[in-house]
Design a protein around this motif. Structure first.
Motif, short mmCIF file in Angstrom:
data_model
loop_
_atom_site.label_atom_id
_atom_site.label_comp_id
_atom_site.label_asym_id
_atom_site.label_seq_id
_atom_site.Cartn_x
_atom_site.Cartn_y
_atom_site.Cartn_z
N LEU A 126 4.04 0.98 -14.48
CA LEU A 126 4.37 -0.38 -14.69
C LEU A 126 5.33 -1.00 -13.58
O LEU A 126 5.07 -2.06 -13.21
N PHE A 127 5.64 -0.17 -11.75
CA PHE A 127 6.40 -0.61 -10.91
C PHE A 127 5.06 -1.37 -10.23
O PHE A 127 5.61 -3.00 -10.06
N THR A 128 4.08 -1.37 -10.40
CA THR A 128 3.19 -1.96 -9.02
C THR A 128 2.62 -3.56 -9.67
O THR A 128 3.08 -4.30 -9.00
N PRO A 129 2.13 -3.41 -11.18
CA PRO A 129 2.01 -4.02 -11.51
C PRO A 129 3.46 -5.15 -11.48
O PRO A 129 2.60 -6.77 -11.30
N LEU A 130 4.23 -5.09 -12.25
CA LEU A 130 5.51 -6.54 -12.01
C LEU A 130 5.77 -6.30 -11.39
O LEU A 130 6.10 -7.87 -10.87
N SER A 131 5.77 -6.23 -10.11
CA SER A 131 6.05 -6.45 -8.83
C SER A 131 4.67 -7.63 -8.28
O SER A 131 4.52 -8.50 -7.44
N VAL A 146 0.77 -1.24 0.22
CA VAL A 146 0.44 0.40 -0.42
C VAL A 146 1.01 1.63 -0.18
O VAL A 146 0.46 2.47 -0.82
N PHE A 147 1.64 1.65 0.66
CA PHE A 147 2.21 2.84 1.00
C PHE A 147 3.59 2.64 -1.02
O PHE A 147 3.56 4.12 -1.18
N PHE A 148 3.85 1.47 -1.03
CA PHE A 148 4.75 2.19 -1.85
C PHE A 148 3.93 2.51 -3.56
O PHE A 148 4.55 3.20 -4.53
N THR A 149 2.36 2.01 -3.51
CA THR A 149 1.87 2.29 -4.74
C THR A 149 0.97 3.68 -4.46
O THR A 149 1.17 4.00 -5.36
N PHE A 150 1.50 4.34 -3.31
CA PHE A 150 0.07 5.48 -2.83
C PHE A 150 1.15 6.69 -3.00
O PHE A 150 1.61 7.60 -2.73
N PHE A 151 2.10 6.20 -2.12
CA PHE A 151 3.48 6.85 -1.28
C PHE A 151 4.52 7.46 -1.82
O PHE A 151 5.08 8.63 -2.12
N PHE A 152 5.05 6.01 -2.61
CA PHE A 152 6.49 6.53 -3.41
C PHE A 152 6.44 7.47 -4.84
O PHE A 152 7.53 8.04 -4.66
N PRO A 153 5.29 7.13 -5.16
CA PRO A 153 4.69 8.08 -6.31
C PRO A 153 5.32 9.93 -5.81
O PRO A 153 5.94 10.53 -6.15
N LEU A 154 4.33 9.85 -4.47
CA LEU A 154 4.24 10.69 -4.13
C LEU A 154 5.82 11.57 -3.83
O LEU A 154 5.34 12.82 -4.10
N ILE A 155 6.18 10.89 -3.34
CA ILE A 155 7.81 11.46 -2.93
C ILE A 155 8.24 11.67 -4.52
O ILE A 155 9.33 12.43 -4.58
N GLN A 172 -6.38 -10.79 -11.43
CA GLN A 172 -5.76 -9.91 -10.59
C GLN A 172 -5.93 -8.52 -10.78
O GLN A 172 -4.99 -7.50 -10.57
N THR A 173 -5.90 -8.74 -12.46
CA THR A 173 -5.32 -7.54 -13.07
C THR A 173 -6.55 -5.87 -12.68
O THR A 173 -5.82 -5.12 -12.98
N LEU A 174 -7.33 -6.89 -12.87
CA LEU A 174 -8.82 -5.84 -12.63
C LEU A 174 -8.11 -5.13 -11.08
O LEU A 174 -8.74 -3.79 -10.79
N VAL A 175 -8.16 -5.75 -10.13
CA VAL A 175 -7.85 -4.88 -8.63
C VAL A 175 -6.65 -4.00 -8.98
O VAL A 175 -6.55 -3.15 -8.01
N ASN A 176 -5.61 -4.60 -9.78
CA ASN A 176 -4.68 -3.14 -10.37
C ASN A 176 -5.16 -2.20 -10.66
O ASN A 176 -4.62 -1.19 -10.10
N VAL A 177 -5.85 -2.18 -11.87
CA VAL A 177 -6.89 -1.01 -12.26
C VAL A 177 -7.09 -0.13 -11.46
O VAL A 177 -7.21 0.40 -11.89
N ALA A 178 -8.26 -1.18 -10.63
CA ALA A 178 -8.62 0.13 -9.77
C ALA A 178 -7.42 0.72 -8.26
O ALA A 178 -8.02 1.68 -8.23
N ILE A 179 -6.88 0.30 -7.96
CA ILE A 179 -6.12 0.97 -7.34
C ILE A 179 -5.05 1.28 -7.68
O ILE A 179 -5.23 2.34 -7.32
N ILE A 180 -4.51 1.43 -9.02
CA ILE A 180 -3.73 1.77 -9.43
C ILE A 180 -3.75 3.20 -10.23
O ILE A 180 -3.58 4.29 -10.29
N GLY A 181 -5.35 3.13 -10.49
CA GLY A 181 -5.96 4.07 -11.34
C GLY A 181 -6.52 4.95 -10.27
O GLY A 181 -6.25 6.28 -10.56
N LEU A 182 -6.91 4.86 -9.03
CA LEU A 182 -7.38 5.68 -7.96
C LEU A 182 -6.35 6.36 -7.83
O LEU A 182 -5.76 7.50 -6.84
N ALA A 183 -4.64 5.59 -7.03
CA ALA A 183 -3.47 5.90 -6.99
C ALA A 183 -2.65 7.27 -8.12
O ALA A 183 -2.21 7.94 -7.93
N GLY A 184 -3.26 7.11 -9.16
CA GLY A 184 -3.04 8.21 -10.46
C GLY A 184 -4.06 9.10 -10.56
O GLY A 184 -3.43 9.91 -10.06
#
Length: 246
Positions: A70-75, A25-34, A107-119
């Protein structure tokens, strides 16, 4: 259970698994903000100057989005496949109606929702902190969804082929870091060697398309079509490489 029911159930499991991992959760939402704070605020852009970050702030929106796309789905997907292999879960899944493409799609649908929110959070922060002039565009939705789908497929390939979870992380970073800086994201094409084939990187079409969509440029639909083709191929290969048993 119907296919929709299987996808709904597996997506719920994947979402709960993500929320339980605080580091993810931290790296998905806060690392890009950093990254935005460091490069967009502390370093700042200097239009007309020399060196890096000489373009207007909006130019770098695809780069910041690419960090999570790029980073979140790969990892995440790569690590999830590795964990399933270590826990003999694919052998158990083989006894259920859930197919490998359905598992990867969930897995992809969950990542789309999470990364869309982070975006959304990321672009909002860019506007507030850097004053970037970003034009809202409905094309951002398919660009993010297809980019995530593509790299979820690549993550599945990495997870299927790597020999351990540590190997997944190493391979993910080894692929993601060069792509991030050699795909017309943070580094303009004029600053790259003329012989470098940036057009071979699918992330290049994500960058070009998002940049065109957010700044009113041309070529967004062509980039979207190429990215869609890459996403379909990446997803199919990723699903095909998922092990049936461990």
């Amino acid at each position: 259970m119907s296919r929709l029911g299987r996808l709904r159930a597996e997506s719920r499991v994947a979402a709960l698994a993500f929320l339980r991992r605080r580091t993810a959760v931290f790296f998905t939402f806060f690392f890009p903000l950093i990254i935005v704070v460091i490069f967009g605020v502390l370093v700042e852009t200097q239009p007309g100057g020399g060196g890096l970050f000489t373009e207007p702030p909006a130019y770098y929106a695809p780069g910041y989005l690419a960090v999570v796309v790029l980073f979140t789905p790969l990892s995440r997907v790569g690590s999830e496949v590795a964990r399933h292999r270590d826990g003999n879960r694919f052998e158990k899944l083989a006894t259920t109606p859930l197919t490998r493409p359905e598992w990867l799609l969930a897995q992809t649908l969950v990542n789309v929702a999470i990364i869309g929110l982070a975006g959304v959070v990321l672009l909002g922060l860019m506007v507030v902190l850097t004053g970037a002039s970003i034009r809202p565009s409905p094309l951002l939705v398919p660009f993010v969804a297809l980019g995530v789908g593509l790299f979820c497929g690549v993550g599945a390939m990495i997870g299927a082929l790597a020999d351990s979870q540590d190997g997944v992380i190493s391979a993910s970073n080894g692929i993601a870091l060069p792509l991030l800086f050699l795909s017309e994201t943070f580094v303009p094409p004029s600053m790259l060697p003329a012989w470098l084939p940036t057009g071979l990187s699918p992330l290049t079409y994500f960058s070009r398309g998002v940049r065109a969509a957010t700044t009113g440029g041309e070529g967004a639909l062509w980039s979207l079509a190429v990215l869609a083709g890459c996403a379909v191929v990446g997803f199919l290969f990723g699903a095909a490489l998922l092990p049936r048993t461990d």
